[in-house]
Design an enzyme around this catalytic site. Structure first.
Site, mmCIF file in Angstrom:
data_model
loop_
_atom_site.group_PDB
_atom_site.id
_atom_site.type_symbol
_atom_site.label_atom_id
_atom_site.label_comp_id
_atom_site.label_asym_id
_atom_site.label_seq_id
_atom_site.Cartn_x
_atom_site.Cartn_y
_atom_site.Cartn_z
ATOM 1 N N LYS A 48 -6.518 16.961 53.056
ATOM 2 C CA LYS A 48 -5.469 17.763 52.424
ATOM 3 C C LYS A 48 -6.190 18.853 51.649
ATOM 4 C CE LYS A 48 -1.225 17.615 49.802
ATOM 5 N NZ LYS A 48 -1.471 18.920 49.192
ATOM 6 N N GLU A 84 -5.626 13.600 57.805
ATOM 7 C CA GLU A 84 -6.350 14.864 57.780
ATOM 8 C C GLU A 84 -6.749 15.166 56.352
ATOM 9 O OE1 GLU A 84 -3.744 17.774 59.515
ATOM 10 O OE2 GLU A 84 -3.939 16.913 61.516
ATOM 11 N N LYS A 102 1.875 12.948 52.132
ATOM 12 C CA LYS A 102 0.690 13.401 51.403
ATOM 13 C C LYS A 102 0.252 12.307 50.447
ATOM 14 C CE LYS A 102 3.778 16.064 48.441
ATOM 15 N NZ LYS A 102 4.207 17.374 48.027
ATOM 16 N N PHE A 108 -3.880 23.203 61.249
ATOM 17 C CA PHE A 108 -3.431 21.828 61.473
ATOM 18 C C PHE A 108 -2.212 21.723 62.390
ATOM 19 C CE2 PHE A 108 -1.930 22.993 57.086
ATOM 20 C CZ PHE A 108 -0.572 23.110 57.377
ATOM 21 N N ARG A 159 11.714 18.056 55.092
ATOM 22 C CA ARG A 159 10.763 17.161 54.464
ATOM 23 C C ARG A 159 11.058 15.760 54.974
ATOM 24 N NH1 ARG A 159 7.857 18.024 50.090
ATOM 25 N NH2 ARG A 159 9.092 19.755 49.320
ATOM 26 N N ARG A 171 3.887 30.182 52.578
ATOM 27 C CA ARG A 171 4.822 29.076 52.588
ATOM 28 C C ARG A 171 6.256 29.522 52.347
ATOM 29 N NH1 ARG A 171 5.714 23.602 50.248
ATOM 30 N NH2 ARG A 171 7.730 24.268 49.505
#
Ligand code: ATP
Length: 598
Positions: free
Chosen positions: A252, A250, A427, A344, A421, A273
């Site tokens: 970023k 996707e 990423k 997303f 994570r 966040r």
């Protein structure tokens, strides 16, 4: 529970920096507790009245607290101020002033419940006369408090409770106090916290329904979920290998992560966040989301980026960061800097929890439920099966204004992992520079006075990364470049609330800054490379005994990460991984060395 017991526990907590000792003190403190005291004690110990996402603030400025202390102790305010300068903190001063004084015994000793109720009164006092109400309430509380209780009361209201209890330590303590202390119990408790973002709620469920009862904690519209986070890999080939050959790539987007809670009735709520409510900053999203997300209630997640209203092009992130936190006319902001939320993920759809489903299914649900609008659209995505395909998509992403790509696993088990994570998301940003491809989010733990042109201001900052295993902040660099005059001028203001007379107990460094800072402000830096240094403490000993990881030639990118709590800064483990991947990348150019260490 008596408030004195809590104050005594704080005193012991303050005296230690060892996580295991802290845990033992906490376990002893909370084991006898039941709701409603249990959640209250947990919130209070974190310096909060309610879970952090609710954003409840006491609204007590230094001057107000000083006035309350002066009235409670019968000493002139100016004198209180003078003594505080000498002692370094108003909490210490109040305990000195109250020592040996007769207390108001009529109402009996302070209970946690009393303190909590009165502090709630302080927090909710609003409008005309609220300052007086706050002062009066504090004076009454202090009138009933012992010197030790008064010390922690004052520190609490000023937001300087330095007992160093963070979420991870509380989760550890919960597992020992109310379950069997095993790793499995700890994991399940943390999972419940990641879904609910409310330690008080989790503790209450645990003590009343047992570890299996935690399964009953689900998603609720209006209560933010801790975000799933991505790992990184140095090359697209590595990314694809990790993902098993194929992945959804996707764009970023480089903006602000937004979790949108769309109820069936009532107002949409947006969370950052770090789970702060940011609905007021983006009225156009609040207005459009109910129209474009079909069949609410839903919880969706995306990245909010500024777009050019004429061309629909993505604009640089700085535009949206300017908008954050500014109180100027939001209508004008909407016109000048319109944003688009690129969705997303979807955690809750039509009232059903979807977060446990695999990613391809979630994406499909999201696409079905969304009727794209001006300000809310679907994140760009392509399934790729090889490096060529991935590279072509990366080029496209970058030319469209994205900062790279996010790869998402298509494999079974690719559920949304709240607060974790992992390699389900990876990423990848383009490696523009020779050296480190990624930026690092560091926490300011100290400041150095400037010289020459910077005399009288701060000239450099000591930065740390977070080590979640030890629950400590370990220094990795001292950064002075990248601050223009305006940034330098505003640093003292930004840092004022974190200043500390002494080294904060949770900080590890071999340097001695001119001014210590409690971990609070997070900012982004880039650097040339990671090396080893005896004065920095990030992952000390992981590569060489006595040496920590250090960033060479650091430079502030100009971006403050107000959307990150200090514990969400880059972790020391991530830094170690970056160090190792840098070594790996460097390795081919040094074929004969036989040792890839620099
Ligand atoms: P962290 O890795 O801790 O999230 P960070 O915020 O510095 O640190 P980034 O390098 O910005 O991390 O990468 C992760 C972030 O990328 C996400 O939190 C999200 O805000 C953003 N993002 C942009 N586009 C996407 C996307 N398509 N899918 C998921 N996240 C995205």
């Amino acid at each position: 529970m008596r408030f004195l017991e809590l104050a005594q526990a704080y005193e012991r907590l303050e005296a230690t920096t060892k996580r295991l000792e802290m845990r033992a003190i906490l376990v002893e403190l909370i084991r006898p507790l039941r709701p409603p005291d249990l959640p209250r004690v947990l919130y209070l110990s974190q310096g909060l009245l309610r879970p952090e996402y609710e954003g409840v603030e006491l609204g007590v400025a230094d001057s107000l607290a000083r006035r309350a202390v002066a009235l409670a102790s019968g000493i002139e305010e100016a004198e209180v101020g003078k003594r505080t300068k000498a002692s370094g903190d108003l909490g210490t001063t109040v305990s000195e002033l109250l020592a040996g004084r007769r207390r108001l015994e009529s109402e009996g000793p302070l209970e946690v419940a009393d303190v909590y109720r009165e502090l709630e009164r302080v927090a909710t006092a609003a409008g005309e006369g609220s300052q007086e109400t706050k002062v009066k309430t504090l004076v009454e509380l202090l009138g009933r408090a012992s010197p030790l209780e008064a010390k922690f009361l004052v520190r609490f209201v000023l937001g300087t409770l330095r007992v160093g209890v963070r979420e991870m330590t509380i989760l550890d303590a919960l597992a020992v106090a109310f379950a069997d202390g095993s790793k499995d119990a700890r994991t399940r408790i943390e999972a419940a916290f990641n879904l609910s973002s409310d330690l008080g709620l989790v503790a209450g469920a645990l003590v009343e329904r047992g570890i299996d009862g935690l399964a009953g904690i689900g998603l609720e519209v209006g209560r933010p979920v801790r975000p799933m986070l991505a790992e990184r890999e140095p090359t697209l080939a590595d990314v694809l290998e990790r993902m098993g050959g194929s992945a959804a790539l996707e764009f970023k987007y480089d903006g602000l992560r937004v979790q949108a809670h769309v109820p069936k009735h009532g107002a949409v709520r947006l969370f950052s966040r770090r789970l702060e409510e940011i609905s007021a900053q983006f009225p156009e999203l609040v207005a459009e989301l109910p129209k474009v997300v079909k069949r609410p209630p839903a919880i969706v997640e995306g990245e909010c980026v500024p777009i050019d209203p004429e061309t629909d092009e993505i604009r640089p992130f700085q535009a949206v960061s300017k908008r954050r936190g500014r109180k100027y006319d939001l209508d004008r902001a909407q016109e000048e800097i319109p944003v688009c939320l690129f969705l997303f993920d979807i955690l809750l759809a039509e009232g059903e929890e979807t977060y446990r489903r695999d990613f391809p299914e979630r994406r499909k649900i999201l696409a079905d439920l969304l009727q794209p609008g001006d300000h809310v659209r679907l994140a760009d995505q392509r399934i790729v099966h090889d490096v060529d395909g991935a590279t072509a998509y990366l080029d496209e992403a970058i030319s469209e204004g994205a900062e790279g790509v996010m790869a998402k696993s298509l494999k079974p088990g690719s559920s949304y992992r709240a607060g974790a994570r992992g390699y389900w998301w990876i990423k990848y940003k383009r490696d523009y520079t020779v050296g480190l491809s990624d930026s690092i989010d560091g926490v300011v733990v100290g400041a150095f006075s400037g010289r020459g042109r910077r005399a009288g201001k701060y000239g450099a900052l000591l930065l740390a990364v977070y080590n979640p295993k030890k629950d400590r902040f370990e220094s990795f660099t001292k950064v002075g470049s990248g601050f223009d005059d305006a940034a330098l001028a505003e640093l003292p203001k930004r840092l004022a609330k974190y200043e500390s007379e002494t080294k904060p107990p949770e900080v590890d460094t071999g340097l001695e800054p001119d001014r210590w800072m409690r971990p609070g402000l997070v900012l982004e830096v880039r650097g040339a490379e990671l090396t080893l240094s005896p004065i920095h403490r990030a992952e000390t000993g992981a590569v060489h005994a006595g040496a920590g990881l250090a960033l060479r030639f650091p430079r502030f990118t100009g971006r403050y990460r107000d959307d990150k709590a200090p514990t969400e800064s880059t972790t020391s483990q991530e830094l170690l991984k970056m160090y190792r991947s840098q070594v790996r990348q460097a390795a081919p150019s040094e074929p004969d060395s036989g040792d890839s260490r620099p």
